[in-house]
Scaffold this motif. Structure first.
Motif, PDB file in Angstrom:
ATOM      1  N   UNK A 342       1.584   7.567   8.655  1.00  0.00           N
ATOM      2  CA  UNK A 342       2.620   6.997   9.516  1.00  0.00           C
ATOM      3  C   UNK A 342       4.007   7.494   9.104  1.00  0.00           C
ATOM      4  N   UNK A 343       4.232   7.599   7.790  1.00  0.00           N
ATOM      5  CA  UNK A 343       5.506   8.154   7.335  1.00  0.00           C
ATOM      6  C   UNK A 343       5.657   9.604   7.770  1.00  0.00           C
ATOM      7  N   UNK A 344       4.616  10.374   7.596  1.00  0.00           N
ATOM      8  CA  UNK A 344       4.686  11.795   7.954  1.00  0.00           C
ATOM      9  C   UNK A 344       4.897  11.992   9.447  1.00  0.00           C
ATOM     10  N   UNK A 345       4.264  11.143  10.246  1.00  0.00           N
ATOM     11  CA  UNK A 345       4.385  11.277  11.695  1.00  0.00           C
ATOM     12  C   UNK A 345       5.666  10.663  12.232  1.00  0.00           C
ATOM     13  N   UNK A 346       6.403   9.936  11.389  1.00  0.00           N
ATOM     14  CA  UNK A 346       7.643   9.310  11.829  1.00  0.00           C
ATOM     15  C   UNK A 346       7.423   8.075  12.677  1.00  0.00           C
ATOM     16  N   UNK A 347       6.263   7.446  12.563  1.00  0.00           N
ATOM     17  CA  UNK A 347       5.970   6.249  13.365  1.00  0.00           C
ATOM     18  C   UNK A 347       6.105   4.960  12.567  1.00  0.00           C
ATOM     19  N   UNK A 348       6.480   5.068  11.282  1.00  0.00           N
ATOM     20  CA  UNK A 348       6.673   3.854  10.483  1.00  0.00           C
ATOM     21  C   UNK A 348       7.914   3.118  10.986  1.00  0.00           C
ATOM     22  N   UNK A 349       7.785   1.827  11.211  1.00  0.00           N
ATOM     23  CA  UNK A 349       8.871   1.007  11.761  1.00  0.00           C
ATOM     24  C   UNK A 349       9.372   0.018  10.713  1.00  0.00           C
ATOM     25  N   UNK A 467       9.438   3.828   1.754  1.00  0.00           N
ATOM     26  CA  UNK A 467       9.928   2.554   2.278  1.00  0.00           C
ATOM     27  C   UNK A 467      11.418   2.377   1.989  1.00  0.00           C
ATOM     28  N   UNK A 468      11.860   2.814   0.816  1.00  0.00           N
ATOM     29  CA  UNK A 468      13.288   2.745   0.519  1.00  0.00           C
ATOM     30  C   UNK A 468      14.074   3.708   1.408  1.00  0.00           C
ATOM     31  N   UNK A 469      13.518   4.878   1.659  1.00  0.00           N
ATOM     32  CA  UNK A 469      14.222   5.888   2.455  1.00  0.00           C
ATOM     33  C   UNK A 469      14.456   5.418   3.879  1.00  0.00           C
ATOM     34  N   UNK A 470      13.454   4.802   4.506  1.00  0.00           N
ATOM     35  CA  UNK A 470      13.646   4.397   5.896  1.00  0.00           C
ATOM     36  C   UNK A 470      14.597   3.207   6.007  1.00  0.00           C
ATOM     37  N   UNK A 471      14.906   2.568   4.861  1.00  0.00           N
ATOM     38  CA  UNK A 471      15.967   1.553   4.835  1.00  0.00           C
ATOM     39  C   UNK A 471      17.341   2.197   4.622  1.00  0.00           C
ATOM     40  N   UNK A 472      17.356   3.496   4.346  1.00  0.00           N
ATOM     41  CA  UNK A 472      18.614   4.157   4.017  1.00  0.00           C
ATOM     42  C   UNK A 472      18.953   4.057   2.550  1.00  0.00           C
ATOM     43  N   UNK A 504      13.330   1.482  14.426  1.00  0.00           N
ATOM     44  CA  UNK A 504      13.315   0.029  14.502  1.00  0.00           C
ATOM     45  C   UNK A 504      12.068  -0.444  15.246  1.00  0.00           C
ATOM     46  N   UNK A 505      11.624  -1.644  14.914  1.00  0.00           N
ATOM     47  CA  UNK A 505      10.410  -2.155  15.546  1.00  0.00           C
ATOM     48  C   UNK A 505      10.616  -2.449  17.014  1.00  0.00           C
ATOM     49  N   UNK A 506      11.879  -2.591  17.475  1.00  0.00           N
ATOM     50  CA  UNK A 506      12.130  -2.920  18.871  1.00  0.00           C
ATOM     51  C   UNK A 506      12.658  -1.729  19.657  1.00  0.00           C
ATOM     52  N   UNK A 507      12.614  -0.544  19.088  1.00  0.00           N
ATOM     53  CA  UNK A 507      13.165   0.596  19.795  1.00  0.00           C
ATOM     54  C   UNK A 507      12.335   1.833  19.603  1.00  0.00           C
ATOM     55  N   UNK A 508      12.566   2.801  20.470  1.00  0.00           N
ATOM     56  CA  UNK A 508      11.877   4.070  20.354  1.00  0.00           C
ATOM     57  C   UNK A 508      10.529   4.036  21.027  1.00  0.00           C
ATOM     58  N   UNK A 509       9.946   5.199  21.243  1.00  0.00           N
ATOM     59  CA  UNK A 509       8.654   5.267  21.897  1.00  0.00           C
ATOM     60  C   UNK A 509       7.570   4.667  21.034  1.00  0.00           C
ATOM     61  N   UNK A 510       6.703   3.959  21.664  1.00  0.00           N
ATOM     62  CA  UNK A 510       5.583   3.372  20.946  1.00  0.00           C
ATOM     63  C   UNK A 510       6.000   2.353  19.934  1.00  0.00           C
ATOM     64  N   UNK A 511       7.041   1.581  20.264  1.00  0.00           N
ATOM     65  CA  UNK A 511       7.589   0.672  19.264  1.00  0.00           C
ATOM     66  C   UNK A 511       6.656  -0.453  18.913  1.00  0.00           C
ATOM     67  N   UNK A 512       5.709  -0.728  19.737  1.00  0.00           N
ATOM     68  CA  UNK A 512       4.821  -1.835  19.421  1.00  0.00           C
ATOM     69  C   UNK A 512       3.590  -1.432  18.678  1.00  0.00           C
ATOM     70  N   UNK A 513       3.304  -0.138  18.559  1.00  0.00           N
ATOM     71  CA  UNK A 513       2.082   0.298  17.909  1.00  0.00           C
ATOM     72  C   UNK A 513       2.330   0.584  16.460  1.00  0.00           C
ATOM     73  N   UNK A 514       1.632  -0.089  15.632  1.00  0.00           N
ATOM     74  CA  UNK A 514       1.699   0.197  14.210  1.00  0.00           C
ATOM     75  C   UNK A 514       2.901  -0.358  13.519  1.00  0.00           C
ATOM     76  N   UNK A 515       3.737  -1.129  14.188  1.00  0.00           N
ATOM     77  CA  UNK A 515       4.966  -1.572  13.538  1.00  0.00           C
ATOM     78  C   UNK A 515       4.706  -2.584  12.457  1.00  0.00           C
ATOM     79  N   UNK A 516       3.615  -3.300  12.538  1.00  0.00           N
ATOM     80  CA  UNK A 516       3.333  -4.283  11.501  1.00  0.00           C
ATOM     81  C   UNK A 516       1.992  -4.036  10.856  1.00  0.00           C
TER      82      UNK A 516
END
Length: 549
Positions: A342-349, A467-472, A504-516
């Protein structure tokens, strides 16, 4: 004869600051270097031409003036001195001197005989005549090719009171006086000064013209280089389809052709590597997904076997516990692999929320039964907007690694430093070898090559860093001054992922898949997974890589 004219070449070179310019050439751009080289070549050529022209004109002017004055002086002496008696008086010499001076080319005349010396101009006397010239005039010339052992007309240029003069002298035969003439060369000097200034101005104009020509030539030469630089920057930025138009001179066209060939080869290699990487990621994702269903069934069976382990035959119970532990490790590895994909594909929310870090840390430690093994320094009131599930995964990895691979005591400190939340996890172990520090966040890296078969998968710290990186934020590893390893987590207090952002979990394509998804996938993220709390290896290199208990 002495002659010391003042040439303008050295003065011009110093005034233009050529030595300093030469020292700075290696520090300037290619354009400036080209202009400087053109200017130096033009300056050298102009100065050489000006110097040659100056010397040739100077010699021609002085020779013409000198020959004319000396010829006139000789002619006047021949005409006027012959009219004198054999032994003239001083008054007669005075009248002749004035007559010669005013009938010639306006020069002063001095006549000297043993009993008197007269002059046509009181400013010039026999004492002003240079000693060398007096000696030459009054001595028979033994080395003269014409009329040897006779008196001849000699001359010398000399400056008197700042004015250049041509001084000529001769002995009048057979018993006449010695005659000297003083011809001013001030007009000729002014002409030479004017010529020098004209040549200097011409040199400066040639220098300016060469600079303009160099600018045009540099633009012609550097324009393709600038296009090449821009194309290289675009290529470095990832635009692998960048190409140059092949045109211009043979060398530049060859350079453009070489660049295009290199870009095509690079693009082909990158596309091939990207395709292989994509296929590899797809394989891992598909494999992990396909393994989840059988692993779910196996986990259910192993849970039942674990509950019944105490009632089983003592010979079978160890095997049952081994199956249970290995099934859990396999489940954990599959979940970690899915998280990595998920991190590699950029789908981690990320799902952001206002969280008191003290409460989050207390819950993380209490859930894993680490309260007795961890010294917590987390003042309440430090609130940050974070994804609590992902930050819990990070904290569990860091604290679990400290407990497993480090040594007691394990200290966790929380501070708010400006706009950042800083969490430091320090242990009392031997620390991490210096050659291992750069690799602790690499995937599947383990410091101890002899412990490849370990409880960890080698992905824990890698997932924590992501996980730290996607938080900035960032995670760094170092060794403390008093020993032990220190991991520092830095996260922004304010969210760097706003609502509507693709992460973000509420934005972007496929925001509901895999977010949690993967809520329990991180190492050490389940209740009861802290059975190793307080345990740790004895002294020795820290073999940690990324998995908590």
């Amino acid at each position: 004869m002495t002659d010391h004219p003042k040439a303008p070449a050295s003065w011009l070179a110093n005034s233009l600051g050529l030595p300093a310019l030469a020292r700075r050439l290696r520090l300037t751009s290619l354009r400036i270097r080209l202009i400087a080289v053109f200017a130096l070549v033009a300056l050298a050529a102009a100065v050489s031409a000006s110097g040659i022209a100056y010397w040739l004109n100077r010699d021609a002017v002085l020779k013409r003036t000198q020959d004319s004055a000396l010829a006139d002086f000789r002619s006047q002496l021949s005409r006027d001195i012959t009219d004198l008696p054999l032994h003239p008086s001083c008054d007669q010499l005075q009248r002749v001197a004035v007559l010669i001076a005013h009938s010639g080319l306006n020069y002063a005349v001095v006549l000297v005989q043993p009993d008197c010396a007269v002059t046509s101009n009181p400013e010039f006397t026999a004492s002003v005549v240079p000693t060398v010239l007096q000696h030459s005039v009054t001595t028979r010339c033994a080395h003269c090719t014409a009329a040897p052992e006779q008196y001849h007309l000699f001359w010398q240029r000399q400056t008197l009171d700042g004015t250049p003069f041509l001084i000529g002298g001769t002995r009048v035969l057979p018993t006449g006086p010695t005659a000297y003439m003083f011809k001013s060369l001030d007009d000729e000097r002014k002409d030479m000064d004017s010529l020098a200034w004209s040549l200097g101005i011409a040199t400066l104009l040639a220098l300016v013209g060469s600079a303009l020509l160099a600018q045009a030539a540099a633009s012609t030469v550097l324009r393709p280089v600038a296009r090449l630089g821009e194309a290289a920057r675009q290529l470095g930025a990832g635009r692998l389809d960048t190409r140059l138009e092949v045109r211009g001179a043979a060398e530049l066209a060859d350079l453009s052709q070489t660049f295009n060939q290199t870009a095509e080869s690079l693009q082909a290699q990158v596309e091939e590597l990207s395709a292989r990487e994509h296929a590899s990621r797809r394989f891992v994702a598909d494999m992990s997904h396909e393994l989840r269903t059988p692993l779910t069934a196996m986990t259910a069976v192993t849970d039942i076997l674990e509950d019944e382990a105490d009632t089983l035959d003592p010979m079978i119970a160890p095997a049952v516990r081994l199956v249970v532990n290995e099934t859990r490790r396999l489940t954990e590895l599959v979940e970690n692999l899915m998280e990595v994909t998920r991190f590699d594909a950029g789908t981690a929310k990320v799902v952001l929320d206002e969280i008191d870090i003290s409460d989050l840390l207390t819950s993380c430690i209490d859930t894993r039964a680490w309260l007795d093994a961890v010294e917590l320094d987390a003042p309440r009131g430090i609130v940050a907007r974070i994804d609590p599930r992902r930050v819990d995964v990070v904290l569990a990895n860091l604290i679990g690694n400290a407990l497993k691979h480090g040594g007691s005591p394990v200290r966790v400190q929380v501070r708010a430093e400006g706009p950042e939340l800083v969490v430091r996890v320090a242990d009392g172990g031997p620390g991490i070898p210096e050659d291992v520090l750069p690799h602790v966040f690499d995937r599947f890296f383990k410091a101890d090559a002899a412990r490849r078969r370990s409880e960890g998968s080698g992905l824990g710290l890698s997932i924590a860093a992501e996980n730290a990186r996607i938080h900035g934020g960032t995670i760094t590893a170092a060794n403390g001054a008093s020993g032990g390893a220190v991991f520092t987590l830095r996260l922004p207090m304010k969210p760097t992922v706003a609502a509507g952002h693709p992460l973000a979990a509420d934005g972007g394509p496929g925001s509901g898949s895999g977010s949690s998804s993967g809520s329990g996938s991180a190492p050490g993220s389940g209740a009861g997974s802290g059975s190793a709390a307080g345990s740790g290896p004895g002294p020795g290199p820290d073999p940690r890589k990324g998995d908590s208990a």
